[in-house]
Design a protein around this motif. Structure first.
Motif, PDB file in Angstrom:
ATOM      1  N   SER A 111       2.167  -2.216   8.502  1.00 41.47           N
ATOM      2  CA  SER A 111       1.326  -1.017   8.572  1.00 41.47           C
ATOM      3  C   SER A 111       0.205  -1.004   7.526  1.00 41.47           C
TER       4      SER A 111
ATOM      5  N   ASP B 290       7.629  -2.415   4.852  1.00 42.64           N
ATOM      6  CA  ASP B 290       7.018  -2.656   6.167  1.00 42.64           C
ATOM      7  C   ASP B 290       5.544  -2.991   6.014  1.00 42.64           C
TER       8      ASP B 290
ATOM      9  N   TYR C  96       1.369  -1.210  -7.019  1.00 47.13           N
ATOM     10  CA  TYR C  96       2.389  -2.070  -7.628  1.00 47.13           C
ATOM     11  C   TYR C  96       1.862  -3.494  -7.824  1.00 47.13           C
TER      12      TYR C  96
ATOM     13  N   ILE D  91      14.188  -5.199  -6.959  1.00 45.77           N
ATOM     14  CA  ILE D  91      13.229  -4.500  -6.098  1.00 45.77           C
ATOM     15  C   ILE D  91      12.069  -5.414  -5.688  1.00 45.77           C
TER      16      ILE D  91
ATOM     17  N   GLU E 273       0.872  -1.177   0.000  1.00 44.54           N
ATOM     18  CA  GLU E 273       0.000   0.000   0.000  1.00 44.54           C
ATOM     19  C   GLU E 273       0.905   1.223   0.000  1.00 44.54           C
ATOM     20  N   PRO E 274       0.355   2.397  -0.328  1.00 45.79           N
ATOM     21  CA  PRO E 274       1.253   3.563  -0.429  1.00 45.79           C
ATOM     22  C   PRO E 274       2.139   3.754   0.800  1.00 45.79           C
ATOM     23  N   GLN E 275       1.573   3.540   1.995  1.00 44.69           N
ATOM     24  CA  GLN E 275       2.371   3.762   3.209  1.00 44.69           C
ATOM     25  C   GLN E 275       3.051   2.482   3.701  1.00 44.69           C
ATOM     26  N   ALA E 276       2.766   1.346   3.046  1.00 41.25           N
ATOM     27  CA  ALA E 276       3.284   0.057   3.522  1.00 41.25           C
ATOM     28  C   ALA E 276       3.997  -0.658   2.388  1.00 41.25           C
ATOM     29  N   GLY E 277       5.299  -0.481   2.323  1.00 43.19           N
ATOM     30  CA  GLY E 277       6.089  -1.142   1.288  1.00 43.19           C
ATOM     31  C   GLY E 277       6.880  -2.267   1.910  1.00 43.19           C
TER      32      GLY E 277
ATOM     33  N   GLU F 137       1.341   2.254 -13.802  1.00 45.82           N
ATOM     34  CA  GLU F 137       2.551   3.044 -13.615  1.00 45.82           C
ATOM     35  C   GLU F 137       3.320   3.199 -14.925  1.00 45.82           C
TER      36      GLU F 137
ATOM     37  N   THR G 180      13.026  -5.994  -1.448  1.00 43.24           N
ATOM     38  CA  THR G 180      14.225  -5.462  -2.105  1.00 43.24           C
ATOM     39  C   THR G 180      15.446  -6.305  -1.743  1.00 43.24           C
TER      40      THR G 180
END
Lengths: 533, 533
Positions: B172, B169, B193, B413, B163-167, B246, B417
């Motif tokens: 979250s 990590d 993604y 990636i 999610e945008p705030q959870a890559g 994207e 990563t």
């Protein structure tokens, strides 16, 4: 965070090199404050005028329409600003409208400009090469006619060397030049990979074309150099046109053109049959300039990655604080500094040679292939680390990180591939200038105890390889050059770190963590001839 | 010239590994001739059906039109052929329509498919991951309903994690799942993604979505896994849609989607709150698959570069005969072989573990991050060498060389990563499995005298770092993993070269010229904590 590029350049030119004294000897005295002010202004121009359009220009790209290359919308206004600000003439002769400043200042300006937008910067970079060529090889009359519009950036210059069958081997060029009976020539042939060969920006484009005269001997000694303008003095279009532009992974906003000459009018520059030598005399400056493109890409990639890593929070803290991200950022910073200092050593040599300093020419000859190849390899590598710091966002074009990596990849190919550079260093130059090379290496070795071992290993390899068979030298050339870059770049960074506390951490990182790569590449270089595949 | 990939794969699976005996133990006996024949057929399919459209598909790319992702014209027919040929089910259970062959065969098929067109191959690769997930975590009823259309490749599968705030990590994650009172759930949130998240090719798309139940504890222990089809069993469209795709430097023909779930209907897979564990149990296979993408890109880059270098004449002879070009080609071949053998070691471990072999699971756990990170780094590097062999033509898209490099760059990636992989190896796994790691290294060290020293250095570093502070381990992780890849990959290549004369030159090149890189990376890994920047 990284020392800002303009500050790092000013530091290098005043505290590692004495450009104030050197510029005074050259008759264009610059004080340390002048140098810093010019670089600050160049950085401001690069950040505020060039950089903001970089991502959009890449997205738009170029298109060939009815023989005209359409460039991204913002570029016309940008070129006007570039002209008005006088950046093109920084190092050009005052007699032809330039400012006559040291070459090291031009190099610094181009690092900043490339870092802001490589596609755009390639146009003035090639024009600067054309200026260099005319300064050294044009007749007085040619210089008076052709230099002022190039120095003002009203015109752009191109280098028309490559043909489909003649890439790394220029001796097989087929383009013909026939005297027109009135002192001029008619040029016919096809040239490929001509950067900014056709565009809708400049008033005129002056092509420097390698071609053969009717009586030319075969091979590289039969090539002459001609200047062919797109628009002739009387306003007619010359018989040359763009036959196509390439689809490339990067530098999308910079047209890479096939140029077709159909009895185009041209004038001879320099002596007949001596064109390759004339072209090569400017090639050193061009190769250095391409190396500096690598530095510019390193710097931009580092700035972007630092900003992202400071901003992006995962697990409750900015990712910059995670040790592996910190490692990547440190590598990016350390390599950027080392590459910049290495390239400035060469740039300052151009000025030192012009001031008549003994040894400067020889040092420049040795440094040029190292700067070209090592700094451009590092440009790709650091840009790739920049993508990695961004994680998934790095592979999305919006971040701007991927563009740097795509753009940077041309530089190891331009102006003689890095393999050609490695052969130039090891096969052509090293055997003739071994003592000079060893002196360079010793200088690096003396800059820090950590460098003593690697420098000695490099010196031993140089002594061995300077006398090696062509097969062994050829197989050793690329890793040898790479090792030389790590040692000489490390030497400069160590000297810088010793006097500037802000660079101490990057210096230590380079010496402890990156320098071992020199040893690995030397082992590779000393592995002997290639076994048959 | 390089041994053809299908032949090299068959060699590895029959002469370095005893897949015939292993497959017999698994109840699906394959003779050496069967293995070679299947791989020949997969290679033929990859070369004749997939590869020809690669460059054009990249040029066309994807477009989002009214919520539907339009894929390149040739892909619909290609997916039909892929389905008809039955490649999707190679390793899937026979009970659900698969062929039940060893995982190593699937891995080999995917190397060949990725090598032909990474964008296309990503769809079946993720579907294979979805199959794996269901095999291990679905109820019997779910397996009966959901597996057959995935195994036949009528449907494609996706993994909706980020999610945008959870890559990196995932703890979250905010996407919510609310019970609908009828045994189902309503999923709401945004995922980014998502590879092949929306497309006009498959009959249906089954999304595996990580989300939180209303009563979920905070952090990674409160995440559950849901399966959400694009089209519901009764033919209605589910309340999920693609919000955008994207713009990326590569894999242009593979849509990378933002997926928006608006009370989408889904079913729970596995236990509540145990979704992350379920996802991670399939992650090993996915990480291995991404490593294999790197191998596929290495192989294609090498084949292209060899063909170009044999064909392109400069100075009167093919450039392949110039020592520096020969050096690049040798490096490409040697690295490709080593990466392939390293990835197959891990793939065979999956089968050995399934056959109940002691130690196979532990070996796989250690090898997975190394294969993922080392092989994907090499994929980018070898593709870059491939561009360089082509010179100027390499930077022109027509050659196909640049596309490989652009496509390959996503793999370091994807799926965690490479920095995450390095931490997984050094911080999570090594301290718990040091003896197992040392045994792996000793095995490599015993394969050739040239490997003894590097293997001992790697073992010493492992002993030291397994007990290091988190700061020191974090800063050491990436270079340590890289060194491990050079040593373990070198060990496999040495064993292969010892019994197969056709690989002798590549083996010698690797050990003499490339292996020193392990030492340089170990020095870097042992340099201690990062100094504050």
């Amino acid at each position: 965070m990284m020392m800002p590029p303009a500050e790092a350049l000013a530091f290098a030119l005043t505290r590692l090199h004495d450009l104030p004294a050197l510029s005074a000897r050259l008759g264009t005295p610059l004080e340390a404050g002048d140098i810093a002010a010019i670089l600050e202004e160049a950085a401001r121009f690069a950040e505020e005028r060039i950089a903001p359009g970089r991502v959009e220009a890449d997205r738009t790209g170029c298109a060939l329409e009815n023989g005209v290359v359409r460039t991204p919308p913002g570029y016309a206004a940008l070129l006007e600003e570039w002209r008005a600000a006088g950046w093109q003439g920084v190092a050009a002769p005052e007699a032809h409208g330039g400012q006559g400043l040291p070459h090291a200042m031009l190099t610094s300006v181009f690092e900043l400009a490339t870092s802001a937008d490589m596609s755009f910067a390639l146009m003035p970079m090639l024009t600067a090469g054309a200026i260099e060529l005319l300064v050294h090889h044009a007749s007085e009359d040619q210089a008076a006619r052709l230099l002022p519009p190039l120095v003002s950036a009203a015109w752009n210059g191109t280098m028309c060397l490559t043909e489909p069958q003649a890439g790394s081997d220029l001796s097989s060029i087929r383009t013909r030049a026939v005297p027109d009976g009135a002192g001029g020539y008619r040029i016919s042939g096809q040239k490929i990979y001509i950067t900014w060969g056709e565009n809708d920006l400049a008033e005129n484009t002056l092509h420097f074309v390698l071609a053969r005269l009717p009586d030319a001997p075969a091979g590289s000694r039969g090539i002459s150099l001609f200047a062919c303008p797109k628009v002739l003095p009387d306003g007619r279009r010359n018989a040359l046109r763009c036959g196509g532009i390439e689809r490339k992974p990067g530098i999308h906003a910079c047209p890479t053109c096939t140029m077709i000459f159909e009895e185009a009018e041209g004038e001879l520059v320099g002596e007949p049959h001596r064109g390759l030598a004339a072209m090569f005399s400017m090639m050193n400056a061009a190769r250095l300039a391409v190396g500096v493109e690598g530095v510019g890409q390193c710097a931009r990639a580092t700035l972007l990655a630092e900003a992202y890593a400071a901003d992006r929070v995962q697990g409750g803290r900015p990712i910059a604080e995670y040790p592996d991200v910190a490692r990547m950022l440190s590598e990016m910073r350390a390599v950027t500094h080392a590459a910049r200092l290495l390239s400035l050593d060469a740039a300052v040599c151009i000025d030192r040679a012009r001031a008549g300093e003994a040894g400067a020419e020889g040092r420049l000859a040795l440094l040029t292939p190292i700067v070209k190849a090592w700094c451009t390899e590092r440009g790709v590598e650091v840009a790739s680390l920049g993508i990695q710091v961004h994680g998934g966002a790095g592979y999305v074009e919006d971040s701007g990180a991927a563009q740097l990596w795509r753009d940077a990849r041309i530089a190891p190919i331009y102006e003689g591939t890095n393999g050609i550079q490695a052969m130039d260093l090891l096969v052509r130059k090293l055997p003739r200038a071994l003592p000079e090379f060893l002196a360079l290496v010793e200088e690096a070795g003396a800059s820090d105890p950590a460098l003593r071992g690697p420098a000695e290993a490099l010196a031993r390899a140089a002594r061995h390889l300077a006398a090696a068979s062509p097969e062994e030298a050829g197989a050793a050339a690329a890793p040898f050059l790479d090792a030389a870059g790590w040692v000489l770049g490390g030497g400069w960074l160590a000297r810088a770190a010793a006097i500037e506390p802000a660079l101490a951490a990057d210096g230590a990182f380079f010496l402890r963590r990156l320098l071992p790569r020199a040893g690995a590449r030397l082992e590779e270089a000393l592995a002997g001839e290639m076994a048959p595949a």
